[in-house]
Design a protein around this motif. Structure first.
Motif, mmCIF file in Angstrom:
data_model
loop_
_atom_site.group_PDB
_atom_site.id
_atom_site.type_symbol
_atom_site.label_atom_id
_atom_site.label_comp_id
_atom_site.label_asym_id
_atom_site.label_seq_id
_atom_site.Cartn_x
_atom_site.Cartn_y
_atom_site.Cartn_z
ATOM 1 N N LEU A 97 1.015 -1.214 0.069
ATOM 2 C CA LEU A 97 -0.067 0.043 -0.018
ATOM 3 C C LEU A 97 0.874 1.226 -0.112
ATOM 4 N N ASP A 98 1.589 1.504 0.947
ATOM 5 C CA ASP A 98 2.577 2.645 1.004
ATOM 6 C C ASP A 98 3.934 2.691 0.374
ATOM 7 N N ARG A 99 4.305 1.431 -0.353
ATOM 8 C CA ARG A 99 5.542 1.398 -1.299
ATOM 9 C C ARG A 99 6.762 1.674 -0.595
ATOM 10 N N LEU A 100 6.800 1.469 1.005
ATOM 11 C CA LEU A 100 7.912 1.291 1.805
ATOM 12 C C LEU A 100 8.074 0.047 2.392
ATOM 13 N N GLY A 101 9.336 -0.399 2.734
ATOM 14 C CA GLY A 101 9.614 -1.202 3.599
ATOM 15 C C GLY A 101 9.265 -1.002 5.152
ATOM 16 N N SER A 102 8.890 -2.055 6.014
ATOM 17 C CA SER A 102 8.674 -1.866 7.275
ATOM 18 C C SER A 102 9.711 -1.336 8.088
ATOM 19 N N ASN A 103 10.923 -1.602 7.357
ATOM 20 C CA ASN A 103 12.177 -1.116 8.369
ATOM 21 C C ASN A 103 12.112 0.600 8.042
ATOM 22 N N ILE A 104 11.615 1.072 7.077
ATOM 23 C CA ILE A 104 11.650 2.648 6.965
ATOM 24 C C ILE A 104 10.403 3.165 7.978
ATOM 25 N N GLU A 105 10.649 3.468 9.096
ATOM 26 C CA GLU A 105 9.832 4.071 10.213
ATOM 27 C C GLU A 105 9.141 5.407 9.808
ATOM 28 N N LEU A 106 10.405 6.439 9.724
ATOM 29 C CA LEU A 106 10.131 7.620 9.401
ATOM 30 C C LEU A 106 10.769 8.579 8.119
ATOM 31 N N ALA A 107 9.938 8.846 7.242
ATOM 32 C CA ALA A 107 10.336 9.537 6.118
ATOM 33 C C ALA A 107 9.383 10.652 5.883
ATOM 34 N N TYR A 108 9.594 11.610 6.466
ATOM 35 C CA TYR A 108 8.680 12.956 6.241
ATOM 36 C C TYR A 108 9.077 14.235 6.147
ATOM 37 N N ILE A 109 8.485 15.215 5.542
ATOM 38 C CA ILE A 109 8.821 16.602 5.386
ATOM 39 C C ILE A 109 8.089 17.247 6.205
ATOM 40 N N ASN A 110 8.569 18.292 6.817
ATOM 41 C CA ASN A 110 8.023 19.202 7.764
ATOM 42 C C ASN A 110 8.160 20.700 7.162
ATOM 43 N N TYR A 111 6.793 21.136 7.066
ATOM 44 C CA TYR A 111 6.917 22.697 6.601
ATOM 45 C C TYR A 111 6.223 23.546 7.317
ATOM 46 N N LYS A 112 7.056 24.401 7.793
ATOM 47 C CA LYS A 112 6.367 25.368 8.737
ATOM 48 C C LYS A 112 5.704 26.493 8.127
ATOM 49 N N ALA A 113 4.290 26.558 7.695
ATOM 50 C CA ALA A 113 3.622 27.355 7.254
ATOM 51 C C ALA A 113 3.415 28.709 7.978
ATOM 52 N N SER A 114 3.436 28.717 9.300
ATOM 53 C CA SER A 114 3.552 29.736 10.129
ATOM 54 C C SER A 114 4.108 29.365 11.317
ATOM 55 N N PRO A 115 4.482 30.697 12.069
ATOM 56 C CA PRO A 115 5.068 30.396 13.424
ATOM 57 C C PRO A 115 4.372 29.380 14.311
ATOM 58 N N LYS A 116 2.899 29.187 14.058
ATOM 59 C CA LYS A 116 2.210 28.639 15.055
ATOM 60 C C LYS A 116 1.643 27.194 14.201
ATOM 61 N N LEU A 117 1.915 27.086 12.806
ATOM 62 C CA LEU A 117 1.306 26.131 12.064
ATOM 63 C C LEU A 117 2.432 25.123 11.445
ATOM 64 N N ASP A 118 2.427 23.869 11.563
ATOM 65 C CA ASP A 118 3.339 23.265 10.725
ATOM 66 C C ASP A 118 2.492 22.097 9.896
ATOM 67 N N LEU A 119 2.963 21.659 8.701
ATOM 68 C CA LEU A 119 2.451 20.651 7.904
ATOM 69 C C LEU A 119 3.332 19.703 7.704
ATOM 70 N N VAL A 120 2.917 18.276 7.961
ATOM 71 C CA VAL A 120 3.812 17.060 7.832
ATOM 72 C C VAL A 120 3.085 16.253 6.926
ATOM 73 N N ILE A 121 4.002 15.901 5.942
ATOM 74 C CA ILE A 121 3.780 15.047 4.851
ATOM 75 C C ILE A 121 4.630 13.779 4.691
ATOM 76 N N GLY A 122 4.295 12.504 4.686
ATOM 77 C CA GLY A 122 5.181 11.498 4.454
ATOM 78 C C GLY A 122 4.847 10.246 5.295
ATOM 79 N N LYS A 123 5.839 9.416 5.565
ATOM 80 C CA LYS A 123 5.514 8.304 6.406
ATOM 81 C C LYS A 123 5.985 8.617 7.969
ATOM 82 N N MET A 124 4.917 8.717 8.973
ATOM 83 C CA MET A 124 5.221 9.356 10.099
ATOM 84 C C MET A 124 4.755 8.232 11.328
ATOM 85 N N PHE A 125 4.858 8.914 12.656
ATOM 86 C CA PHE A 125 4.074 8.162 13.694
ATOM 87 C C PHE A 125 2.716 8.841 13.800
#
Length: 360
Positions: free
Chosen positions: A78-106
């Motif tokens: 489904l997600d096309r990653l191995g189970s050994n890859i636990e984290l693989a994400y990008i964090n974009y700080k849209a503003s000082p109070k708001l973060d957008l996170v995309i990818g494989k995460m907890f």
């Protein structure tokens, strides 16, 4: 004169990169007793080994990646990653109070047992011991005020397609949904100058068509001087049993439906000196099945884990530890009468090392 591999004008960039090597290795002595069964053994084990990289690209963009070598590297359907890859994400700080996170995460589940890396947890309670923690999707983190943060995620509810996960074990009428999706919301609070903290969460996931899991966690943490106390309460209602405990008890070859899990987790930490710290973890879990006679508690599990850490260094987090892990699994009269089960206990002694090393 040899030329440096990394030019001097690029050295500054390395300050924005962290490379970590996390390792837990131990010697184990264990014993299992239950019914007519008995076994024991001795072994060395690599309980946790992972390499992680995180970097700040600029003031608003960063990423995090972690490969855990203890898990399979087979690419998930489904997600096309191995189970050994636990984290693989990008964090974009849209503003000082708001973060957008995309990818494989907890997933933003609540509670302090889940807040620890598996590096630190010698044995999880039953829900998180069987939960899928790392999945692909998108999330936001919003800090309206200094002491409170709200999180919201839309994620895949699993990493593999329905047929790969359930195969012939699914009950009749179970179908793949258009989107196996999970929606997670959480709140982190801090009170009394950080002495009291909370992580609460609520989530609902669609596992198969028209059937899902509803999960609530209430996590609390108290810190004062050398003492830290943490308590989690968790409840999970599963129209299709994702944890597998009820399914395993019934044992009819199908995935169970309408299973419930209720559990408590308590951890106390006390620092005796800069070198020594003691821990005590207590846990319970109740597994409940839905039958024609109504809801029946099938199994109650208990656990306790006293642990002692010794840290020889001041500036490097390297610890020797010694621990006992005791688990007892008590089946109800209903389970004993209707299924081929018997109560049992596990006892384990460990001595080893734990180190989250910051290499760069």
């Amino acid at each position: 004169m040899n030329k440096a591999l990394i030019p001097s004008d690029k050295i500054e960039l390395l300050k924005n990169i962290d490379i970590t090597f996390d390792m837990r290795a131990e010697f184990q002595a264990y014993m299992f007793r239950g019914g007519d069964n008995y076994y024991n053994g001795l072994q060395f084990e690599n309980g946790f080994t992972a390499l992680g990289i995180s970097a700040k690209i600029n003031d608003r963009l960063s990423f995090r990646f972690r490969n855990r070598f203890n898990n399979t590297a087979d690419v998930q359907s489904l997600d096309r990653l191995g189970s050994n890859i636990e984290l693989a994400y990008i964090n974009y700080k849209a503003s000082p109070k708001l973060d957008l996170v995309i990818g494989k995460m907890f997933a933003y589940y609540g509670g302090y047992e889940y807040e620890f890396s598996a590096l630190e947890i010698l044995e999880y309670n039953d829900i998180y011991g069987n939960a899928l923690a790392y999945v692909t999707g998108a999330g936001i983190k919003y800090n309206p005020v200094e002491d409170h943060q709200f999180g919201f995620q839309v994620l895949n509810s699993r990493t593999v397609h329905y047929d790969d996960l359930y195969g012939d074990s699914a009950a009749e009428g179970i179908e793949e949904p258009d989107w196996p999706v999970a929606v997670v919301g959480n709140w982190r609070g801090s009170f009394f100058d950080g002495k009291l903290q909370t992580i609460y969460s609520a989530s609902h996931s669609i596992e198969v068509k028209d059937k899902g899991t509803t999960f609530f966690t209430l996590g609390h943490k108290y810190e004062n001087n050398n003492l830290t106390l943490m308590y989690d309460f968790r409840y999970s209602y599963e129209e299709i049993d994702t944890k597998g405990v009820v399914t395993g008890i019934i044992g009819d070859g199908n995935v169970a439906g309408n299973a419930s899990y209720i559990e408590n987790w308590l951890r106390a930490e006390y620092r005796f000196s800069p070198r020594f710290k003691g821990l005590l973890t207590l846990m319970t879990n109740g597994a409940i099945g839905d039958f024609e006679t109504g809801n029946e508690r099938l199994r109650t599990s208990y656990g306790w884990i006293p642990t002692l850490y010794y840290s020889p260094f001041d500036k490097v987090d390297f610890r020797f530890y010694i621990a006992y892990i005791g688990r007892y699994y008590d089946y109800s009269d209903y389970a004993l009468e209707n299924f081929d089960v018997s109560s049992y206990n596990k006892n384990e002694f460990r001595i080893g090392i734990i180190t989250p090393l910051l290499l760069l």
